[in-house]
Write a protein that holds these residues in place. Structure first.
Motif, PDB file in Angstrom:
ATOM      1  N   HIS A   1      -1.445   2.536  -1.425  1.00  0.00           N
ATOM      2  CA  HIS A   1      -1.459   1.096  -1.717  1.00  0.00           C
ATOM      3  C   HIS A   1      -0.065   0.466  -1.752  1.00  0.00           C
ATOM      4  O   HIS A   1       0.164  -0.554  -1.080  1.00  0.00           O
ATOM      5  N   PRO A   2       0.892   1.002  -2.498  1.00  0.00           N
ATOM      6  CA  PRO A   2       2.207   0.346  -2.529  1.00  0.00           C
ATOM      7  C   PRO A   2       2.931   0.368  -1.190  1.00  0.00           C
ATOM      8  O   PRO A   2       3.635  -0.588  -0.849  1.00  0.00           O
ATOM      9  N   PHE A   3       2.757   1.437  -0.421  1.00  0.00           N
ATOM     10  CA  PHE A   3       3.407   1.484   0.891  1.00  0.00           C
ATOM     11  C   PHE A   3       2.818   0.429   1.827  1.00  0.00           C
ATOM     12  O   PHE A   3       3.548  -0.227   2.581  1.00  0.00           O
ATOM     13  N   MET A   4       1.501   0.260   1.773  1.00  0.00           N
ATOM     14  CA  MET A   4       0.870  -0.771   2.596  1.00  0.00           C
ATOM     15  C   MET A   4       1.327  -2.156   2.157  1.00  0.00           C
ATOM     16  O   MET A   4       1.541  -3.051   2.987  1.00  0.00           O
ATOM     17  N   GLY A   5       1.488  -2.339   0.852  1.00  0.00           N
ATOM     18  CA  GLY A   5       1.942  -3.630   0.344  1.00  0.00           C
ATOM     19  C   GLY A   5       3.352  -3.965   0.798  1.00  0.00           C
ATOM     20  O   GLY A   5       3.634  -5.099   1.208  1.00  0.00           O
ATOM     21  N   VAL A   6       4.243  -2.988   0.731  1.00  0.00           N
ATOM     22  CA  VAL A   6       5.631  -3.221   1.161  1.00  0.00           C
ATOM     23  C   VAL A   6       5.684  -3.522   2.656  1.00  0.00           C
ATOM     24  O   VAL A   6       6.395  -4.434   3.100  1.00  0.00           O
ATOM     25  N   LEU A   7       4.925  -2.763   3.446  1.00  0.00           N
ATOM     26  CA  LEU A   7       4.912  -2.997   4.890  1.00  0.00           C
ATOM     27  C   LEU A   7       4.329  -4.371   5.212  1.00  0.00           C
ATOM     28  O   LEU A   7       4.826  -5.075   6.105  1.00  0.00           O
ATOM     29  N   MET A   8       3.294  -4.773   4.475  1.00  0.00           N
ATOM     30  CA  MET A   8       2.726  -6.103   4.669  1.00  0.00           C
ATOM     31  C   MET A   8       3.775  -7.177   4.388  1.00  0.00           C
ATOM     32  O   MET A   8       3.898  -8.152   5.139  1.00  0.00           O
ATOM     33  N   PHE A   9       4.545  -6.997   3.326  1.00  0.00           N
ATOM     34  CA  PHE A   9       5.577  -7.978   2.986  1.00  0.00           C
ATOM     35  C   PHE A   9       6.641  -8.058   4.081  1.00  0.00           C
ATOM     36  O   PHE A   9       7.061  -9.151   4.472  1.00  0.00           O
ATOM     37  N   VAL A  10       7.071  -6.912   4.577  1.00  0.00           N
ATOM     38  CA  VAL A  10       8.103  -6.893   5.621  1.00  0.00           C
ATOM     39  C   VAL A  10       7.611  -7.616   6.872  1.00  0.00           C
ATOM     40  O   VAL A  10       8.336  -8.425   7.469  1.00  0.00           O
ATOM     41  N   LEU A  11       6.375  -7.341   7.273  1.00  0.00           N
ATOM     42  CA  LEU A  11       5.826  -8.002   8.458  1.00  0.00           C
ATOM     43  C   LEU A  11       5.592  -9.489   8.206  1.00  0.00           C
ATOM     44  O   LEU A  11       5.765 -10.310   9.112  1.00  0.00           O
ATOM     45  N   PHE A  12       5.218  -9.831   6.975  1.00  0.00           N
ATOM     46  CA  PHE A  12       5.036 -11.246   6.653  1.00  0.00           C
ATOM     47  C   PHE A  12       6.364 -11.997   6.750  1.00  0.00           C
ATOM     48  O   PHE A  12       6.392 -13.167   7.139  1.00  0.00           O
ATOM     49  N   LEU A  13       7.460 -11.322   6.407  1.00  0.00           N
ATOM     50  CA  LEU A  13       8.768 -11.953   6.565  1.00  0.00           C
ATOM     51  C   LEU A  13       9.018 -12.325   8.023  1.00  0.00           C
ATOM     52  O   LEU A  13       9.700 -13.314   8.309  1.00  0.00           O
TER      53      LEU A  13
ATOM     54  N   LEU B   1       4.076 -10.330  -5.762  1.00  0.00           N
ATOM     55  CA  LEU B   1       3.447  -9.023  -5.572  1.00  0.00           C
ATOM     56  C   LEU B   1       4.487  -7.941  -5.308  1.00  0.00           C
ATOM     57  O   LEU B   1       4.376  -6.819  -5.818  1.00  0.00           O
ATOM     58  N   LEU B   2       5.494  -8.271  -4.512  1.00  0.00           N
ATOM     59  CA  LEU B   2       6.519  -7.276  -4.196  1.00  0.00           C
ATOM     60  C   LEU B   2       7.277  -6.845  -5.444  1.00  0.00           C
ATOM     61  O   LEU B   2       7.356  -5.646  -5.753  1.00  0.00           O
ATOM     62  N   PHE B   3       7.830  -7.813  -6.175  1.00  0.00           N
ATOM     63  CA  PHE B   3       8.687  -7.459  -7.305  1.00  0.00           C
ATOM     64  C   PHE B   3       7.888  -6.888  -8.477  1.00  0.00           C
ATOM     65  O   PHE B   3       8.341  -5.945  -9.135  1.00  0.00           O
ATOM     66  N   SER B   4       6.707  -7.437  -8.726  1.00  0.00           N
ATOM     67  CA  SER B   4       5.882  -6.864  -9.792  1.00  0.00           C
ATOM     68  C   SER B   4       5.380  -5.480  -9.387  1.00  0.00           C
ATOM     69  O   SER B   4       5.274  -4.572 -10.224  1.00  0.00           O
ATOM     70  N   GLY B   5       5.097  -5.315  -8.094  1.00  0.00           N
ATOM     71  CA  GLY B   5       4.643  -4.015  -7.613  1.00  0.00           C
ATOM     72  C   GLY B   5       5.708  -2.943  -7.740  1.00  0.00           C
ATOM     73  O   GLY B   5       5.406  -1.781  -8.049  1.00  0.00           O
ATOM     74  N   LEU B   6       6.959  -3.325  -7.505  1.00  0.00           N
ATOM     75  CA  LEU B   6       8.043  -2.354  -7.664  1.00  0.00           C
ATOM     76  C   LEU B   6       8.164  -1.900  -9.118  1.00  0.00           C
ATOM     77  O   LEU B   6       8.426  -0.722  -9.395  1.00  0.00           O
ATOM     78  N   VAL B   7       7.960  -2.838 -10.039  1.00  0.00           N
ATOM     79  CA  VAL B   7       8.068  -2.500 -11.463  1.00  0.00           C
ATOM     80  C   VAL B   7       6.996  -1.492 -11.870  1.00  0.00           C
ATOM     81  O   VAL B   7       7.261  -0.575 -12.664  1.00  0.00           O
ATOM     82  N   ILE B   8       5.793  -1.621 -11.332  1.00  0.00           N
ATOM     83  CA  ILE B   8       4.688  -0.747 -11.756  1.00  0.00           C
ATOM     84  C   ILE B   8       4.477   0.434 -10.803  1.00  0.00           C
ATOM     85  O   ILE B   8       3.500   1.172 -10.945  1.00  0.00           O
ATOM     86  N   TRP B   9       5.395   0.621  -9.856  1.00  0.00           N
ATOM     87  CA  TRP B   9       5.281   1.748  -8.913  1.00  0.00           C
ATOM     88  C   TRP B   9       5.753   3.014  -9.623  1.00  0.00           C
ATOM     89  O   TRP B   9       6.936   3.335  -9.681  1.00  0.00           O
ATOM     90  N   ARG B  10       4.800   3.751 -10.158  1.00  0.00           N
ATOM     91  CA  ARG B  10       5.103   4.863 -11.064  1.00  0.00           C
ATOM     92  C   ARG B  10       5.946   5.956 -10.414  1.00  0.00           C
ATOM     93  O   ARG B  10       6.796   6.572 -11.057  1.00  0.00           O
ATOM     94  N   SER B  11       5.716   6.220  -9.147  1.00  0.00           N
ATOM     95  CA  SER B  11       6.412   7.335  -8.502  1.00  0.00           C
ATOM     96  C   SER B  11       7.909   7.106  -8.357  1.00  0.00           C
ATOM     97  O   SER B  11       8.677   8.064  -8.230  1.00  0.00           O
TER      98      SER B  11
END
Length: 221
Positions: free
Chosen positions: A56-68, A126-136
């Motif tokens: 999930h987080p990897f897909m989210g980051v890739l989505m953000f990059v492509l959205f840019l 979503l990006l910045f909040s997702g980074l905060v809760i990305w446990r790994s």
């Protein structure tokens, strides 16, 4: 170029759009699976709970990059102009397909522009909040209170994003020709003139400037 159609989206722009759409679907479904136990069955689409949490987080980051990529391509066309405010005040006429009194607009109408900036804001949250809760990788650097707030913001931004995309899909279907434009890249001149008159004028003016001068017809003898 066909005399009857106008290029609205290049192949690169369309590819960028559909890649974002695919990743949104995947990130959205995996996010819903992690959001509530009642939706956990969606994790089966990604190989189960552990894989869903990993992907999930990897897909989210890739989505953000492509959205840019879309942001860099279209941000200028999404600036608000004076006609947009009047268009919004007469949204009731727009909804009724009444053209009288509705000002001409550019490549995107004010509703599309509002959607564009809403999507960008949601993506950033979503990006910045997702980074905060990305446990790994990152959550160990933040306190529990920060993580809880980040989880709340992440859920709210995801909810707004999903609603916005639903509106986007509905509007694309409602305005006949919009989906075809993103599939094939071209729209009819009549469609462009009806829905985006200022953009139509700009495109046709550019075409006129780019035309080679015609050779004069001369008579022999």
């Amino acid at each position: 170029m066909s005399d009857k159609t106008i290029l609205r989206y290049t192949s690169n722009q369309r590819t960028n759009h559909w890649l974002v759409a695919i990743l949104f679907l995947m990130a959205g479904l995996s996010g819903l699976a992690l959001f509530h136990p009642a939706l956990f069955w969606l994790s089966n689409l990604f190989g189960g709970g552990p894989w869903t949490r990993i992907l999930h987080p990897f897909m989210g980051v890739l989505m953000f990059v492509l959205f840019l990529g879309l942001v860099f391509r279209f941000w200028r066309a999404n600036y608000f102009i004076a006609n947009d405010r009047l268009w919004l005040r007469r949204i009731d006429r727009v909804m009724k397909n009444e053209e009288e009194g509705v000002p001409p607009i550019g490549k995107y109408n004010p509703g599309q522009k509002l959607l564009f900036w809403t999507l960008l804001l949601c993506m950033l949250v979503l990006l910045f909040s997702g980074l905060v809760i990305w446990r790994s990788y990152f959550s160990e650097y933040f306190g529990i209170t920060t993580i809880r707030w980040a989880m709340l913001l992440h859920a709210l931004a995801g909810f707004v994003l999903i609603l916005s995309i639903i509106v986007h899909i509905y509007a694309g279907i409602w305005i006949k020709g919009s989906v075809s434009a993103m599939l094939h890249g071209r729209v009819s001149r009549g469609w462009a003139r009806k829905h985006h008159e200022l953009w139509y004028r700009q495109v046709t003016q550019d075409e006129t400037r780019g035309e080679a001068p015609k050779r004069p017809i001369t008579k022999k003898g």
